[in-house]
Design an enzyme around this catalytic site. Structure first.
Site, PDB file in Angstrom:
ATOM      1  N   ASP A  12      14.728   4.196  22.547  1.00  0.00           N
ATOM      2  CA  ASP A  12      13.307   3.982  21.562  1.00  0.00           C
ATOM      3  C   ASP A  12      13.107   2.482  21.616  1.00  0.00           C
ATOM      4  O   ASP A  12      12.689   1.820  20.507  1.00  0.00           O
ATOM      5  CB  ASP A  12      13.938   4.179  20.077  1.00  0.00           C
ATOM      6  N   HIS A  40       8.820   9.938  23.380  1.00  0.00           N
ATOM      7  CA  HIS A  40       8.077   8.446  23.549  1.00  0.00           C
ATOM      8  C   HIS A  40       6.921   8.603  22.630  1.00  0.00           C
ATOM      9  O   HIS A  40       6.239   9.604  22.811  1.00  0.00           O
ATOM     10  CB  HIS A  40       7.641   8.453  25.021  1.00  0.00           C
TER      11      HIS A  40
HETATM   12  P1  GDP Z   1      10.650   4.852  23.860  1.00  0.00           P
HETATM   13  O1  GDP Z   1      11.279   6.361  23.747  1.00  0.00           O
HETATM   14  O2  GDP Z   1      11.223   3.977  24.363  1.00  0.00           O
HETATM   15  O3  GDP Z   1       9.291   5.186  24.527  1.00  0.00           O
HETATM   16  O4  GDP Z   1      10.469   4.441  22.264  1.00  0.00           O
HETATM   17  P2  GDP Z   1       9.932   5.108  20.881  1.00  0.00           P
HETATM   18  O5  GDP Z   1       8.400   5.697  21.472  1.00  0.00           O
HETATM   19  O6  GDP Z   1      10.809   6.325  20.503  1.00  0.00           O
HETATM   20  O7  GDP Z   1       9.673   3.878  19.980  1.00  0.00           O
HETATM   21  C1  GDP Z   1       8.875   2.970  20.089  1.00  0.00           C
HETATM   22  C2  GDP Z   1       8.273   2.811  18.913  1.00  0.00           C
HETATM   23  O8  GDP Z   1       7.438   1.485  18.924  1.00  0.00           O
HETATM   24  C3  GDP Z   1       6.595   3.912  19.082  1.00  0.00           C
HETATM   25  O9  GDP Z   1       6.375   4.235  17.786  1.00  0.00           O
HETATM   26  C4  GDP Z   1       5.633   2.863  19.670  1.00  0.00           C
HETATM   27  O10 GDP Z   1       4.543   3.292  19.311  1.00  0.00           O
HETATM   28  C5  GDP Z   1       6.108   1.656  18.949  1.00  0.00           C
HETATM   29  N1  GDP Z   1       5.688   0.433  19.873  1.00  0.00           N
HETATM   30  C6  GDP Z   1       5.993   0.053  21.285  1.00  0.00           C
HETATM   31  N2  GDP Z   1       5.545  -1.099  21.705  1.00  0.00           N
HETATM   32  C7  GDP Z   1       5.329  -1.780  20.170  1.00  0.00           C
HETATM   33  C8  GDP Z   1       4.915  -2.950  19.942  1.00  0.00           C
HETATM   34  O11 GDP Z   1       4.960  -3.983  20.632  1.00  0.00           O
HETATM   35  N3  GDP Z   1       4.540  -3.280  18.551  1.00  0.00           N
HETATM   36  C9  GDP Z   1       4.741  -2.240  17.693  1.00  0.00           C
HETATM   37  N4  GDP Z   1       4.424  -2.644  16.310  1.00  0.00           N
HETATM   38  N5  GDP Z   1       5.228  -0.796  17.714  1.00  0.00           N
HETATM   39  C10 GDP Z   1       5.578  -0.647  19.199  1.00  0.00           C
END
Ligand code: GDP
Length: 427
Positions: A12, A40
């Protein structure tokens, strides 16, 4: 040229966003491990999507998205996901599925549920997607590769052999209904029809792509601390989450992986059980969870509230080292803008001694965080595109963490969208 996008922590970290962003300049995006047990979240011009098994390149017309042999492929979930994209006007992506990828069988999901029930309070916090039973069977050599679906007689014989053992467990250990071979064969026939148009000898395809000078992105699921060997065993996932495994799980020479982009989040979150040294609780955690990510820190697949914590330099340094990091993407920094002060965990105190080396699980459970408190920047940094324009305290936070983990932060993500990124030159 092969690049990997992987996680430093418990997952995440925002890998989906970084992969989606880098996919603009990639020809191929390939998933090499894990299954549909984590997700994701991606925000782009089509809207907001939670992907569980599709690679994060599916939103571009020019990329080919591949399910590598190392993945746990849940065929109905995979096709539902494609449907949910096309329903929302995303053009049908170009997809390939490795002929060697193994299939999550319906009974893997059931065994996952039954085992969690049996373990009760001692469970591993599984997402019950069948991942652990799947990988157990794969290595016990009773799994099913996609290629096996195409040889009906051979398949039937193997199904009967495998089901015999499964039914003993169902009857005597779990006291649950038995598997019917005829029904299972029907399900597998449907799976074959669904997957047939996409099946491909992926390693041969990638070999040609490399010779043609194509750019390939390996997309990791979860992060170092969930790696079966190097993570917080046994509270780990059942496949390797490391970039090195990308070579095995996609079928590529290891020396082709030139760039390893490790994604680190500006604070910590984790799902499932296991030691989490920099964890915070109560109102402090609730507020970070509510403000975190894009609309709160809740699991993309399960909807479970994530456990929250401050940034952990010990775990992240280790996480980056095991990935073989060449550069770090530091994400979700915008979320911390509400804080007067930001604690950062810089060491672990174990039996009265402070260390910055991430220990084995038994020691980890005894570790207490050593905090350093940094001043906050108290403003919204979304929309900024130039590193020099970030508030001084914000740059100090980035640079302090870079110094602690020892790997260059070349990208800072300050929002969930594709364009919310600040590139930083390597120092
Ligand atoms: P992953 O499994 O590593 O891709 O991560 P997730 O998607 O589960 O969690 C990351 C969350 O953070 C998601 O809701 C993304 O849209 C959000 N996200 C990613 N980068 C950023 C950022 O720089 N700022 C904010 N506010 N949200 C972000």
């Amino acid at each position: 040229m092969v690049k990997a996008v992987v996680g430093a922590n418990w997952g995440d970290e925002g890998k989906g966003k970084i992969t989606d962003m880098l996919a603009e300049k990639a020809d191929i995006v390939i998933r090499f491990q894990g299954g549909a047990n984590a997700g994701h979240t991606i925000v782009n011009e089509y809207g907001k999507f939670a992907l569980h098994s599709l690679p994060s390149g599916v939103f571009y017309g020019h990329t080919t998205s591949i399910i590598g042999n190392g993945v746990a492929l849940n065929i109905p979930v995979f096709f539902n996901e494609i449907q949910s994209l096309t329903d929302r006007k995303v053009p049908m992506p170009k997809l390939l599925v490795s002929d060697r990828v193994q299939i999550v069988m319906p009974y893997h999901i059931l065994f996952d549920q039954y085992e969690e029930e049996r373990l009760g309070g001692k469970s591993f916090g599984s997402t019950k997607s069948g991942i652990a039973p799947f990988y157990s069977d794969k290595y016990a050599k009773i799994g099913f590769q996609v290629s096996e679906l195409f040889e009906e007689e051979r398949l039937r014989e193997k199904v009967e052999r495998v089901v015999e053992v499964k039914n003993v467990l169902l009857e005597h250990l779990y006291h649950k209904p038995l598997i019917d071979c005829g029904e299972l064969m029907e399900t597998l026939k449907r799976y074959k029809e669904m997957v047939a148009p996409y099946v491909c000898d992926v390693s041969a395809y990638l070999d040609r792509a490399l010779k043609e000078g194509k750019t390939i992105l390996l997309e990791g699921q979860l992060g170092t601390l969930k790696d079966t060997d190097h993570g917080i065993y046994p509270m780990v996932t059942s496949s390797s989450t490391l970039a090195a495994y990308g070579s095995v799980g996609a079928g590529l020479p290891p020396y082709e992986i030139k760039d390893i982009i490790t994604v680190c989040k500006a604070y910590s979150s984790a799902v499932g059980a296991g030691a989490f040294v920099s964890e915070i609780f109560g109102a402090e955690a609730d507020e970070l969870r509510r403000r975190g990510g894009d609309g709160g820190e809740f699991g993309a697949t399960t909807g479970r509230p994530r456990r929250m914590g401050w940034f952990d330099c010990v775990a992240s340094k280790y996480g980056c080292r095991l990935q073989g990091t060449t550069e770090v993407a530091f994400t979700v920094l915008d979320v911390l803008g509400y804080l007067d002060e930001i604690p950062v965990c810089t060491g672990y105190e174990i039996d009265g001694k402070v260390t910055t080396d991430f220990p084995v699980t038994a020691m980890l459970e005894k570790a207490k965080p050593v905090w350093k408190v940094l001043p906050g920047w108290k403003c919204d940094i979304r929309g900024i595109r130039d590193y020099a324009e970030l508030p001084e305290n914000c740059r100090n936070y980035v640079e302090f963490i870079e110094g602690q983990i020892g790997y260059p932060i070349t990208m800072v993500s300050n929002g969930p969208g594709r364009g919310d990124i600040i590139y930083r030159a390597r120092v």
